[in-house]
Design a protein around this motif. Structure first.
Motif, PDB file in Angstrom:
ATOM      1  N   ASP A 166      -1.971  -3.911 -15.187  1.00  7.05           N
ATOM      2  CA  ASP A 166      -3.020  -2.926 -15.435  1.00  7.05           C
ATOM      3  C   ASP A 166      -3.517  -2.422 -14.087  1.00  7.05           C
ATOM      4  OD1 ASP A 166      -4.779  -4.980 -14.551  1.00  7.05           O
ATOM      5  OD2 ASP A 166      -5.373  -5.508 -16.595  1.00  7.05           O
ATOM      6  N   VAL A 167      -4.302  -1.361 -14.127  1.00  3.81           N
ATOM      7  CA  VAL A 167      -4.799  -0.742 -12.897  1.00  3.81           C
ATOM      8  C   VAL A 167      -6.304  -0.966 -12.801  1.00  3.81           C
ATOM      9  CG1 VAL A 167      -5.153   1.422 -11.644  1.00  3.81           C
ATOM     10  CG2 VAL A 167      -2.975   0.989 -12.804  1.00  3.81           C
ATOM     11  N   THR A 168      -6.725  -1.557 -11.697  1.00  3.91           N
ATOM     12  CA  THR A 168      -8.146  -1.741 -11.419  1.00  3.91           C
ATOM     13  C   THR A 168      -8.624  -0.588 -10.549  1.00  3.91           C
ATOM     14  OG1 THR A 168      -7.960  -4.147 -11.512  1.00  3.91           O
ATOM     15  CG2 THR A 168      -9.868  -3.238 -10.351  1.00  3.91           C
ATOM     16  N   PRO A 169      -9.590   0.215 -11.016  1.00  2.00           N
ATOM     17  CA  PRO A 169     -10.092   1.318 -10.191  1.00  2.00           C
ATOM     18  C   PRO A 169     -10.677   0.812  -8.867  1.00  2.00           C
ATOM     19  CG  PRO A 169     -10.852   1.527 -12.465  1.00  2.00           C
ATOM     20  CD  PRO A 169     -10.245   0.159 -12.332  1.00  2.00           C
ATOM     21  N   VAL A 181       0.853  -1.193   0.000  1.00  2.00           N
ATOM     22  CA  VAL A 181       0.000   0.000   0.000  1.00  2.00           C
ATOM     23  C   VAL A 181       0.888   1.241   0.000  1.00  2.00           C
ATOM     24  CG1 VAL A 181      -1.773   1.275   1.242  1.00  2.00           C
ATOM     25  CG2 VAL A 181      -1.814  -1.235   1.220  1.00  2.00           C
ATOM     26  N   ASP A 182       0.679   2.081  -0.988  1.00  2.00           N
ATOM     27  CA  ASP A 182       1.499   3.281  -1.167  1.00  2.00           C
ATOM     28  C   ASP A 182       0.598   4.514  -1.065  1.00  2.00           C
ATOM     29  OD1 ASP A 182       3.385   5.169  -1.810  1.00  2.00           O
ATOM     30  OD2 ASP A 182       3.542   4.595  -3.928  1.00  2.00           O
ATOM     31  N   VAL A 183       0.418   5.019   0.154  1.00  2.00           N
ATOM     32  CA  VAL A 183      -0.485   6.162   0.332  1.00  2.00           C
ATOM     33  C   VAL A 183       0.099   7.438  -0.248  1.00  2.00           C
ATOM     34  CG1 VAL A 183      -1.645   5.181   2.337  1.00  2.00           C
ATOM     35  CG2 VAL A 183       0.395   6.584   2.671  1.00  2.00           C
ATOM     36  N   ALA A 184       1.382   7.418  -0.611  1.00  2.00           N
ATOM     37  CA  ALA A 184       1.977   8.584  -1.277  1.00  2.00           C
ATOM     38  C   ALA A 184       1.566   8.666  -2.734  1.00  2.00           C
ATOM     39  CB  ALA A 184       3.505   8.527  -1.160  1.00  2.00           C
ATOM     40  N   THR A 185       1.047   7.586  -3.274  1.00  2.00           N
ATOM     41  CA  THR A 185       0.517   7.564  -4.635  1.00  2.00           C
ATOM     42  C   THR A 185      -0.985   7.805  -4.554  1.00  2.00           C
ATOM     43  OG1 THR A 185       2.225   6.053  -5.434  1.00  2.00           O
ATOM     44  CG2 THR A 185       0.182   6.144  -6.692  1.00  2.00           C
ATOM     45  N   GLY A 186      -1.416   8.920  -5.092  1.00  2.00           N
ATOM     46  CA  GLY A 186      -2.803   9.321  -4.916  1.00  2.00           C
ATOM     47  C   GLY A 186      -3.807   8.431  -5.605  1.00  2.00           C
ATOM     48  N   SER A 187      -3.503   8.027  -6.841  1.00  2.00           N
ATOM     49  CA  SER A 187      -4.445   7.221  -7.618  1.00  2.00           C
ATOM     50  C   SER A 187      -3.684   6.368  -8.620  1.00  2.00           C
ATOM     51  CB  SER A 187      -5.430   8.125  -8.377  1.00  2.00           C
ATOM     52  OG  SER A 187      -4.789   8.757  -9.472  1.00  2.00           O
ATOM     53  N   GLY A 188      -4.427   5.533  -9.308  1.00  2.00           N
ATOM     54  CA  GLY A 188      -3.816   4.674 -10.320  1.00  2.00           C
ATOM     55  C   GLY A 188      -3.173   5.435 -11.450  1.00  2.00           C
ATOM     56  N   ASP A 189      -3.623   6.664 -11.679  1.00  2.00           N
ATOM     57  CA  ASP A 189      -3.017   7.482 -12.732  1.00  2.00           C
ATOM     58  C   ASP A 189      -1.546   7.764 -12.451  1.00  2.00           C
ATOM     59  OD1 ASP A 189      -5.457   7.600 -14.027  1.00  2.00           O
ATOM     60  OD2 ASP A 189      -6.017   9.524 -13.126  1.00  2.00           O
ATOM     61  N   ASP A 190      -1.162   7.674 -11.187  1.00  2.00           N
ATOM     62  CA  ASP A 190       0.218   7.979 -10.793  1.00  2.00           C
ATOM     63  C   ASP A 190       1.103   6.743 -10.711  1.00  2.00           C
ATOM     64  OD1 ASP A 190      -0.507  10.718 -10.397  1.00  2.00           O
ATOM     65  OD2 ASP A 190      -1.397  10.154  -8.474  1.00  2.00           O
TER      66      ASP A 190
END
Length: 348
Positions: free
Chosen positions: A318-321, A277-286
């Motif tokens: 891939d990124v799952t929302p 878990v990377d709370v410094a990464t705001g969303s999957g876009d990052d």
């Protein structure tokens, strides 16, 4: 098919006699072989070639990579800056999985205390990962039983490999399945083959066979149909990075499973340790998505399977929302995304 001598001996990453010992996952399921790594460049190559893979296992290997750098530096006469540069190259070997950077960064402060201190911290990371996997297996199994409300063994689907081979031991998503199996609550597991390198059919099926868990391997493209035909009660997958808003990067093909689960109205559970878990990464876009060699898509076994001019598009993940994820289970418990319990507010 070669198998380990005893269940407790399956370790993807081990430190022995001043070198790193890895199960070579590129030759499974045909052979169970180990390779010994003595240099940081050798470790970087092993990570890139998927000799060792799975976010927690890569993290453990990276932690021991700091020890390799110290030993190599002593042998080659490196100064401190050269040692740290070698560590940095290992740290960046696979950018999507956050565990690698997290574990390397955790060990780095012990460099000035010497090799024994570095090895002690790396060993602690391994022990903690196994304990975390066991805990999340219990939490995840309890949650699935309650969530599905079924009074029979479950039919489950998983994607890629998330077992002992992908971790320091036991497994994340496959650890949840193993816990359910120990309670007699697994009827069947559908293991997606996981293109293009078949971690599902080569590795997950090997682990399921070893545990005596009934299973099928299916093409990735079959997963949605299997789910929508009502043949699956829940999907359980791992993760390589979880953003603060719940968006989750995992092996390419995971997104399609999540979409099918959402349409079918069945649970889609992500199992990952808090180091993922990377709370410094705001969303999957990052989240940086690793692009691997296109040859992995247009060749098989060194034989071209597409026209010579065809290029391979080969995203490894891939990124799952977060909106498609029912819940995230970590060693701390279960976050129900449908109730708004997201990592950014609960795991700081």
């Amino acid at each position: 098919m070669t198998q380990p001598a005893a269940h407790g001996e399956l370790r993807a990453v081990e430190w022995a006699a001043g070198r790193l010992r890895l199960i070579d996952q590129t030759v499974l399921p045909h052979r169970l072989e180990h390779i010994e790594i003595e240099t940081t460049e050798g470790l970087r190559d092993a990570i890139a070639a998927l000799v060792v893979r799975g976010a927690p296992a890569i993290g453990a290997a990276g932690a021991y990579g700091v020890a390799l750098a110290l030993i190599e530096g002593e042998r080659e006469g490196w100064n401190r800056e050269q040692v740290l540069a070698a560590v940095h190259r290992v740290r960046e070997a696979r950018p999507t999985a956050v565990n690698l950077a997290v574990c390397v960064d955790r060990v780095l402060p012990f460099v000035d205390e010497g090799l024994d201190a570095v090895l002690a911290e790396a060993a602690a990371i391994q022990r903690e990962d196994v304990r975390a996997n066991r805990d999340m297996g219990v939490f995840g199994a309890d949650w699935l039983i309650a969530r599905t409300g079924l009074d029979r063994p479950l039919r489950l689907l998983t994607h890629c490999n998330t077992g002992a081979l992908a971790t320091a031991g036991w497994g994340t998503a496959l650890g949840v399945i193993r816990e359910l199996h120990s309670r007699g609550l697994v009827e069947l597991v559908y293991a997606d083959e996981t293109r293009p390198l078949l971690q599902g059919s080569r590795l997950t099926a090997w682990e399921l066979d070893y545990e005596g868990i009934e299973h099928y391997v299916q093409a990735d493209a079959a997963a949605a149909g299997t789910i929508l035909r009502g043949e699956v009660d829940a999907a359980v997958v791992g993760a390589d990075r979880v953003a603060a808003n719940g968006d989750t990067a995992n092996k390419v093909g995971t997104l399609g499973v999540a979409l099918a689960c959402a349409d079918a109205g069945i649970p889609f559970l992500v199992a990952a340790p808090t180091t993922t878990v990377d709370v410094a990464t705001g969303s999957g876009d990052d989240i940086h998505i690793e692009l691997r060699d296109g040859a992995e898509v247009v060749e098989w076994g060194g034989v071209r399977t597409a026209p010579p001019a065809t290029r391979g598009h080969n995203p490894a993940f891939d990124v799952t929302p977060g909106r498609l994820i029912t819940a995230l289970v970590t060693e701390r418990g279960v976050l129900d995304f449908t109730a708004g319990e997201l990592p950014g507010t609960h795991l700081r």
